[in-house]
Design an enzyme around this catalytic site. Structure first.
Site, PDB file in Angstrom:
ATOM      1  N   ARG A 109       1.409  -1.262   0.028  1.00 37.96           N
ATOM      2  CA  ARG A 109       0.004  -0.206  -0.297  1.00 37.96           C
ATOM      3  C   ARG A 109       0.862   1.138   0.030  1.00 37.96           C
ATOM      4  O   ARG A 109       1.631   1.417   0.677  1.00 37.96           O
ATOM      5  CB  ARG A 109      -0.675  -0.617   1.271  1.00 37.96           C
ATOM      6  CG  ARG A 109      -1.596   1.590   1.558  1.00 37.96           C
ATOM      7  CD  ARG A 109      -3.031   1.235   2.364  1.00 37.96           C
ATOM      8  NE  ARG A 109      -3.574   0.884   1.747  1.00 37.96           N
ATOM      9  CZ  ARG A 109      -5.164   1.135   3.089  1.00 37.96           C
ATOM     10  NH1 ARG A 109      -5.012   1.874   3.610  1.00 37.96           N
ATOM     11  NH2 ARG A 109      -6.325   1.057   2.002  1.00 37.96           N
ATOM     12  N   HIS A 136      -7.505   0.914  -6.347  1.00 37.77           N
ATOM     13  CA  HIS A 136      -7.543   0.218  -5.161  1.00 37.77           C
ATOM     14  C   HIS A 136      -8.400  -1.187  -4.713  1.00 37.77           C
ATOM     15  O   HIS A 136      -9.380  -1.637  -4.794  1.00 37.77           O
ATOM     16  CB  HIS A 136      -8.463   0.867  -4.151  1.00 37.77           C
ATOM     17  CG  HIS A 136      -8.313   0.313  -2.923  1.00 37.77           C
ATOM     18  ND1 HIS A 136      -7.552  -0.666  -1.991  1.00 37.77           N
ATOM     19  CD2 HIS A 136      -8.708   0.840  -2.039  1.00 37.77           C
ATOM     20  CE1 HIS A 136      -7.893  -1.167  -0.914  1.00 37.77           C
ATOM     21  NE2 HIS A 136      -8.522   0.176  -0.638  1.00 37.77           N
ATOM     22  N   GLN A 139     -10.651  -3.599  -2.894  1.00 34.54           N
ATOM     23  CA  GLN A 139     -12.097  -2.837  -2.134  1.00 34.54           C
ATOM     24  C   GLN A 139     -12.546  -3.436  -3.200  1.00 34.54           C
ATOM     25  O   GLN A 139     -13.552  -3.904  -2.638  1.00 34.54           O
ATOM     26  CB  GLN A 139     -11.343  -1.239  -1.943  1.00 34.54           C
ATOM     27  CG  GLN A 139     -12.630  -0.580  -1.504  1.00 34.54           C
ATOM     28  CD  GLN A 139     -12.882  -0.781  -0.112  1.00 34.54           C
ATOM     29  OE1 GLN A 139     -12.112  -1.192   0.668  1.00 34.54           O
ATOM     30  NE2 GLN A 139     -14.206  -1.517  -0.258  1.00 34.54           N
ATOM     31  N   ASP A 232     -17.391   7.979  -1.388  1.00 34.82           N
ATOM     32  CA  ASP A 232     -15.652   7.635  -0.530  1.00 34.82           C
ATOM     33  C   ASP A 232     -15.712   9.433  -0.277  1.00 34.82           C
ATOM     34  O   ASP A 232     -15.498  10.590  -0.786  1.00 34.82           O
ATOM     35  CB  ASP A 232     -14.031   7.571  -2.046  1.00 34.82           C
ATOM     36  CG  ASP A 232     -12.893   7.489  -1.079  1.00 34.82           C
ATOM     37  OD1 ASP A 232     -13.198   6.715   0.440  1.00 34.82           O
ATOM     38  OD2 ASP A 232     -12.295   6.943  -1.847  1.00 34.82           O
ATOM     39  N   CYS A 273     -15.593   3.057   1.189  1.00 32.25           N
ATOM     40  CA  CYS A 273     -15.347   1.434   0.866  1.00 32.25           C
ATOM     41  C   CYS A 273     -14.502   1.468   2.826  1.00 32.25           C
ATOM     42  O   CYS A 273     -14.366   0.642   3.002  1.00 32.25           O
ATOM     43  CB  CYS A 273     -14.342   2.236   0.624  1.00 32.25           C
ATOM     44  SG  CYS A 273     -13.321   3.581   0.334  1.00 32.25           S
ATOM     45  N   ARG A 301     -14.397  -7.309   3.381  1.00 31.11           N
ATOM     46  CA  ARG A 301     -12.480  -6.919   2.480  1.00 31.11           C
ATOM     47  C   ARG A 301     -11.696  -8.271   2.722  1.00 31.11           C
ATOM     48  O   ARG A 301     -10.699  -9.250   2.364  1.00 31.11           O
ATOM     49  CB  ARG A 301     -11.829  -5.936   3.626  1.00 31.11           C
ATOM     50  CG  ARG A 301     -12.943  -4.861   3.344  1.00 31.11           C
ATOM     51  CD  ARG A 301     -12.123  -3.704   1.631  1.00 31.11           C
ATOM     52  NE  ARG A 301     -10.997  -4.215   1.094  1.00 31.11           N
ATOM     53  CZ  ARG A 301     -10.232  -3.880   1.116  1.00 31.11           C
ATOM     54  NH1 ARG A 301     -10.664  -2.851   2.627  1.00 31.11           N
ATOM     55  NH2 ARG A 301      -8.714  -3.952   0.906  1.00 31.11           N
TER      56      ARG A 301
HETATM   57  N1  NVA Z   1      -9.566   7.122  -1.727  1.00 32.82           N
HETATM   58  C1  NVA Z   1      -9.271   6.962  -0.161  1.00 32.82           C
HETATM   59  C2  NVA Z   1      -9.499   5.664  -0.006  1.00 32.82           C
HETATM   60  C3  NVA Z   1      -9.677   4.870   2.003  1.00 32.82           C
HETATM   61  C4  NVA Z   1      -9.253   3.673   1.242  1.00 32.82           C
HETATM   62  C5  NVA Z   1      -8.247   7.414   0.136  1.00 32.82           C
HETATM   63  O1  NVA Z   1      -6.914   7.143  -1.052  1.00 32.82           O
HETATM   64  O2  NVA Z   1      -7.407   7.522   1.003  1.00 32.82           O
HETATM   65  N1   CP Z   2     -11.123   0.441   2.894  1.00 33.12           N
HETATM   66  C1   CP Z   2     -10.010   0.396   2.898  1.00 33.12           C
HETATM   67  O1   CP Z   2      -9.251   0.540   2.021  1.00 33.12           O
HETATM   68  O2   CP Z   2      -9.346   1.208   4.809  1.00 33.12           O
HETATM   69  P1   CP Z   2      -8.514   1.150   5.100  1.00 33.12           P
HETATM   70  O3   CP Z   2      -7.377   2.657   4.439  1.00 33.12           O
HETATM   71  O4   CP Z   2      -8.401   0.723   6.138  1.00 33.12           O
HETATM   72  O5   CP Z   2      -7.548  -0.223   4.988  1.00 33.12           O
END
Ligand code: NVA
Ligand code: CP
Length: 313
Positions: A109, A136, A139, A232, A273, A301
Site C-alpha cells: 500500500r 484499489h 476493495q 468515498d 469503502c 474485505r
Molecule cells: N480514496 C481513499 C481510499 C481509502 C481507503 C484514499 O486513498 O485515501
Molecule cells: N477501505 C480501506 O482500504 O480501508 P483502510 O484504509 O482502513 O485499509
C-alpha cells in the site's frame, strides 16, 4: 476456466483479469465466507509468509490481510516505511528481489502505482495492490461481493459513484464494473473526472460485457435509477493540502437523504469503502441508515482477500 492459471499471478489492477477470472474470485470469496461463518479454518497457508508493506495508514486492508492469512496458518510480517529501506536507501527493484527470496507473497500500500508494478516484476512472487494513488483493486472485489449479496448478480445493475471521480476507488470500480457488465456512472465535478485513457479502456471492456460507462457532473440524471450509490472521502491520503478546495467543489455532491431519494429507487443500497468523514461526503443518517451496507462491505474485505490469496498463491 482452470483455476490453476491464476497461480503465481499478482493483482495490481483488474485490467489484467478476464471477466471469467474475476467471477472465479467472487465465487471463491462466497465459499470462503461460508466456511468462515461455520468456523472452518483449514490451515491453507501453513508454512507461507507474506510481507505487508504500508507507506500509508490502514485499518481494514491491513487487518484483512493479517487475519485472512494468519487464521489459515500463514505468517504475515507488517513493514511500514519507518521500518524498511523502501525507495529511501534502496531501490524498489532491489527491495523486491530481496523480499522475493524471503517471502511467498507481498502486499503493498502506498503512493505510486509504479512501485507495486516494480515489486511484481522483480520479486518473482505474487504481489497484491493494497491501494495506490491510482487503484484499489481488493476493495472493488469486496464491493462487488456486497452488491451481489444484496442485489443478486451485478450484471445489468446500476452502480453510481458520486464524489471524487478520479480517485483510486472510483477508478477501480470503473474497471471491475466494465469487466463484469455492471452499468457504471461517475457523478463528479468536471475537474475531478477520471482521465480519458482509463475511460476509453473501460468503454472497450463495457462494450464486450454489455454495460455502459457514464461520466457526468449532473446530479439528478446521474443518480436516477441507481441500484447502489457509492461515495468515498473527498480528500484521499496524500492530498490533505487540497481539503478546503475539495469541500468547496464537492459539497453539492454530498450523499444525503435527498440525494438517495433522487435515485427513485427505495431499494437502492449505500456503499462506502471507509473510513468515512460523516457530515462531508455522506450524512450521518444515510451511513447509519437502513440502506447502508458499509460494515458488511468492510467485513467482505477479509473474505475477498482470503480468496485472492488462495487463488494466486
Ligand atoms: N480514496 C481513499 C481510499 C481509502 C481507503 C484514499 O486513498 O485515501
Ligand atoms: N477501505 C480501506 O482500504 O480501508 P483502510 O484504509 O482502513 O485499509
Amino acid at each position: 476456466m482452470n483455476p490453476s492459471i491464476l497461480k503465481g499471478r499478482s493483482l495490481l489492477t483488474w485490467i489484467d483479469y478476464t471477466p471469467e477470472e474475476i467471477r472465479y474470485f467472487l465465487s471463491l470469496s462466497k465459499k470462503v465466507k461460508e466456511e468462515a461463518k461455520k468456523g472452518m479454518h483449514k490451515q491453507r497457508f501453513r508454512g507461507k509468509t507474506m510481507a505487508l508493506l504500508f507507506e500509508k495508514r490502514s485499518t481494514r486492508t491491513r487487518c484483512a490481510f493479517e487475519t485472512a492469512f494468519g487464521e489459515e496458518g500463514g505468517h504475515p510480517v507488517f513493514l511500514s516505511n519507518q521500518d524498511i529501506q523502501l525507495g529511501a536507501k534502496e531501490s524498489i527493484e532491489d527491495t523486491a528481489r530481496v523480499l522475493g527470496r524471503m517471502f511467498d507473497a507481498i502486499e503493498f500500500r502506498g503512493y505510486k502505482q509504479e512501485y507495486v508494478e516494480i515489486l511484481a516484476k522483480y520479486s518473482g512472487v505474487p504481489v497484491y495492490n493494497g491501494l495506490t494513488d491510482l487503484f484499489h483493486p481488493t476493495q472493488a472485489l469486496a464491493d462487488v461481493l456486497t452488491i451481489e449479496e444484496n442485489l443478486g448478480n451485478c450484471a445489468g445493475k446500476r452502480l453510481c459513484f458520486i464524489g471524487d471521480g478520479r480517485n483510486n476507488v472510483a477508478r477501480s470500480l470503473m474497471v471491475i464494473s466494465a469487466k463484469l457488465g455492471m452499468h457504471f456512472t461517475i457523478v463528479s465535478p468536471r475537474e475531478l473526472w477520471p482521465d480519458n485513457e482509463l475511460k476509453n479502456l473501460c468503454e472497450g471492456f463495457a462494450k464486450t460485457s454489455g454495460s455502459t460507462i457514464i461520466i457526468t457532473d449532473e446530479i439528478e440524471s446521474g443518480v436516477n435509477g441507481a441500484d447502489a450509490i457509492y461515495t468515498d472521502v473527498w480528500v484521499s491520503m496524500g492530498e490533505e493540502a487540497l481539503k478546503a478546495e475539495r469541500i468547496r467543489m464537492l459539497s453539492p455532491y454530498q450523499v444525503n437523504a435527498e440525494l438517495m431519494a433522487k435515485t427513485g429507487n427505495k431499494a437502492c443500497i449505500f456503499l462506502h469503502c471507509l473510513p468515512a468523514v460523516k457530515g462531508e461526503e455522506v450524512t450521518f443518517d444515510v451511513i447509519e441508515g437502513p440502506q447502508s451496507k458499509v460494515f458488511e462491505e468492510a467485513e467482505n474485505r477479509k473474505h475477498t482477500i482470503k480468496a485472492i490469496i488462495l487463488a494466486t498463491l
